[in-house]
Enzyme design. Structure first.
Site, PDB file in Angstrom:
ATOM      1  N   ASP A  91      -5.142 -10.675  -0.682  1.00  0.00           N
ATOM      2  CA  ASP A  91      -3.920 -11.314  -0.132  1.00  0.00           C
ATOM      3  C   ASP A  91      -3.018 -11.253  -1.517  1.00  0.00           C
ATOM      4  O   ASP A  91      -3.224 -11.572  -2.294  1.00  0.00           O
ATOM      5  CB  ASP A  91      -3.981 -12.825   0.196  1.00  0.00           C
ATOM      6  CG  ASP A  91      -2.708 -13.558   0.501  1.00  0.00           C
ATOM      7  OD1 ASP A  91      -1.534 -12.902   0.809  1.00  0.00           O
ATOM      8  OD2 ASP A  91      -2.241 -14.853   0.352  1.00  0.00           O
ATOM      9  N   HIS A  92      -1.698 -10.851  -1.407  1.00  0.00           N
ATOM     10  CA  HIS A  92      -0.703 -10.753  -2.660  1.00  0.00           C
ATOM     11  C   HIS A  92      -1.193  -9.735  -3.199  1.00  0.00           C
ATOM     12  O   HIS A  92      -1.502 -10.037  -4.509  1.00  0.00           O
ATOM     13  CB  HIS A  92      -0.328 -11.657  -2.526  1.00  0.00           C
ATOM     14  CG  HIS A  92       0.541 -12.618  -2.185  1.00  0.00           C
ATOM     15  ND1 HIS A  92       0.223 -13.330  -0.993  1.00  0.00           N
ATOM     16  CD2 HIS A  92       2.351 -13.045  -2.142  1.00  0.00           C
ATOM     17  CE1 HIS A  92       1.193 -13.876  -0.344  1.00  0.00           C
ATOM     18  NE2 HIS A  92       2.133 -13.560  -1.149  1.00  0.00           N
ATOM     19  N   HIS A 118       3.826  -4.893   4.063  1.00  0.00           N
ATOM     20  CA  HIS A 118       3.740  -5.710   5.873  1.00  0.00           C
ATOM     21  C   HIS A 118       2.822  -6.965   5.290  1.00  0.00           C
ATOM     22  O   HIS A 118       1.659  -7.540   4.292  1.00  0.00           O
ATOM     23  CB  HIS A 118       2.319  -4.940   6.025  1.00  0.00           C
ATOM     24  CG  HIS A 118       3.020  -3.704   6.602  1.00  0.00           C
ATOM     25  ND1 HIS A 118       4.137  -3.133   6.586  1.00  0.00           N
ATOM     26  CD2 HIS A 118       2.399  -2.123   6.081  1.00  0.00           C
ATOM     27  CE1 HIS A 118       4.274  -1.700   7.175  1.00  0.00           C
ATOM     28  NE2 HIS A 118       3.580  -1.404   5.950  1.00  0.00           N
ATOM     29  N   GLU A 138      -0.827  -4.463  11.288  1.00  0.00           N
ATOM     30  CA  GLU A 138       0.173  -4.193  10.329  1.00  0.00           C
ATOM     31  C   GLU A 138       1.569  -4.860  10.491  1.00  0.00           C
ATOM     32  O   GLU A 138       2.142  -5.365   9.739  1.00  0.00           O
ATOM     33  CB  GLU A 138       0.031  -2.111   9.898  1.00  0.00           C
ATOM     34  CG  GLU A 138       0.940  -2.055   9.175  1.00  0.00           C
ATOM     35  CD  GLU A 138       1.340  -0.611   8.532  1.00  0.00           C
ATOM     36  OE1 GLU A 138       0.335  -0.267   7.974  1.00  0.00           O
ATOM     37  OE2 GLU A 138       2.290  -0.499   9.790  1.00  0.00           O
ATOM     38  N   HIS A 195       4.603   0.003  -0.031  1.00  0.00           N
ATOM     39  CA  HIS A 195       5.487  -1.188   0.532  1.00  0.00           C
ATOM     40  C   HIS A 195       4.743  -1.669   0.846  1.00  0.00           C
ATOM     41  O   HIS A 195       3.459  -1.646   0.837  1.00  0.00           O
ATOM     42  CB  HIS A 195       6.624  -0.028   1.265  1.00  0.00           C
ATOM     43  CG  HIS A 195       5.376   0.686   2.519  1.00  0.00           C
ATOM     44  ND1 HIS A 195       5.049   1.306   2.057  1.00  0.00           N
ATOM     45  CD2 HIS A 195       5.214  -0.132   3.397  1.00  0.00           C
ATOM     46  CE1 HIS A 195       4.275   2.581   3.318  1.00  0.00           C
ATOM     47  NE2 HIS A 195       4.067   1.822   3.935  1.00  0.00           N
ATOM     48  N   CYS A 209       5.920   6.810   4.129  1.00  0.00           N
ATOM     49  CA  CYS A 209       4.571   5.605   3.759  1.00  0.00           C
ATOM     50  C   CYS A 209       3.499   6.409   2.487  1.00  0.00           C
ATOM     51  O   CYS A 209       2.344   5.877   1.739  1.00  0.00           O
ATOM     52  CB  CYS A 209       3.762   5.579   4.618  1.00  0.00           C
ATOM     53  SG  CYS A 209       3.844   5.090   5.904  1.00  0.00           S
ATOM     54  N   HIS A 234       0.493  -1.339   0.548  1.00  0.00           N
ATOM     55  CA  HIS A 234       0.261  -0.159  -0.343  1.00  0.00           C
ATOM     56  C   HIS A 234       0.790   0.801   0.099  1.00  0.00           C
ATOM     57  O   HIS A 234       2.183   1.376   0.254  1.00  0.00           O
ATOM     58  CB  HIS A 234      -0.944  -0.179   1.347  1.00  0.00           C
ATOM     59  CG  HIS A 234      -0.245   0.279   2.728  1.00  0.00           C
ATOM     60  ND1 HIS A 234      -0.742   0.870   3.609  1.00  0.00           N
ATOM     61  CD2 HIS A 234       1.316   0.210   3.340  1.00  0.00           C
ATOM     62  CE1 HIS A 234      -0.114   0.436   4.698  1.00  0.00           C
ATOM     63  NE2 HIS A 234       0.848   0.662   4.121  1.00  0.00           N
TER      64      HIS A 234
END
Lengths: 136, 140
Positions: free
Chosen positions: A79-80, A41, A124, A39, A33, A14
């Site tokens: 996811d991903h 998590h 996170e 980037h 950010c 994100h």
């Protein structure tokens, strides 16, 4: 009343950016950010439901059903993924951990049968998490 | 919409549990090994929970940079790598983790005004943790 918590993990990227802010404001408020390339998590999700124990099954909720709803509604979508670009809620909302917890709640709330959603917790990182209880 | 945000920090400090109101025997009986006159130390883990409406412009309850800055300045730099018994805060108060939790809660409540302080949770070791919510029941 018994509370039951199911955990899941997903990995996503994100970045934080508000188009109403100037580039300087975006950089000042969101810092690193704000990098538009994003980037990532490893998120951990905890979903807590509550209810009375069914005397026949001994369950608050069918865990298999809860797990399937979490997979279908949250993990398959997030996811991903690059949250800003691939998850519709974040086309207009900033994908902070706060907004992620709210989005997960909204996705699950209407899909859960019988059990009542109590809390969505999104980690996170191991040092930062947000709880959402459905409060306006 | 209202969300609760929890941030986790770490610091290390030493202490000795000893009450001047108790006899030497009573102190040993009450505090056991923790009454060792030379003190001993812990790696504490601190969780700070704040709450508030999520700002639609930022997506945040409060900016983490502000929370981290406050905790670093007012809590971690005050307690990290110190002997708690030597600090003014514990001149008249036994530096149990109960009292340390209350002290940290009060520092945050007095000085961090950018979100509502919900609770402080302090782990003394992996086996012991303490929560203080200003006298309220911590939210589950």
């Amino acid at each position: 009343m018994v509370y039951l918590t199911r955990k899941a993990e997903f990995a996503a990227s994100h970045y934080y950016h508000n188009p109403d802010f100037t580039p300087e404001e975006n950089r000042r408020i969101f810092g690193k950010c704000n990098n538009p390339n994003g980037h990532g998590h490893n998120y951990t999700l905890e979903v807590t439901v509550k209810g009375e124990v069914d005397p026949r099954s001994g369950f608050v909720v069918d865990l298999k059903q809860l797990k399937e709803v979490m997979h279908h509604e949250v993990l398959d979508a997030m996811d991903h993924r690059f949250l800003n670009k691939e998850v519709p809620e974040f086309f207009t909302r900033i994908p902070t951990t706060e907004n992620l917890a709210i989005a997960v709640w909204q996705r699950l709330q209407t899909k859960l049968q019988k059990a009542q959603l109590h809390r969505v917790r999104v980690y996170e990182t191991p040092d930062l998490f947000v709880d959402f209880y459905g409060e306006q | 919409m209202k969300a609760h945000l929890t941030r986790r920090y770490r610091f290390s400090a030493s202490h000795r549990l000893h009450s001047p109101e108790m006899s030497a025997d009573e102190n040993r009986g009450t505090y056991g090994k923790c009454n060792n006159p030379h003190g001993h130390g812990h790696n504490y883990a601190l969780e700070v929970t704040v709450s508030g409406p999520v700002d639609p412009a930022t997506g945040m309850v409060c900016n983490l940079v502000d929370l981290d800055g406050f905790v670093e300045r007012e809590v971690l730099s005050r307690f990290h790598v110190t002997n708690l018994n030597m600090l003014q805060e514990f001149a008249k108060l036994v530096p149990t983790t109960e009292n340390l939790s209350i002290e940290i809660f009060e520092i945050l409540q007095r000085g961090f005004l950018l979100a509502h302080l919900e609770r402080v949770r302090l782990e003394e070791t992996m086996m012991n943790s303490f929560e203080y919510a200003g006298g309220n029941e911590p939210r589950r």
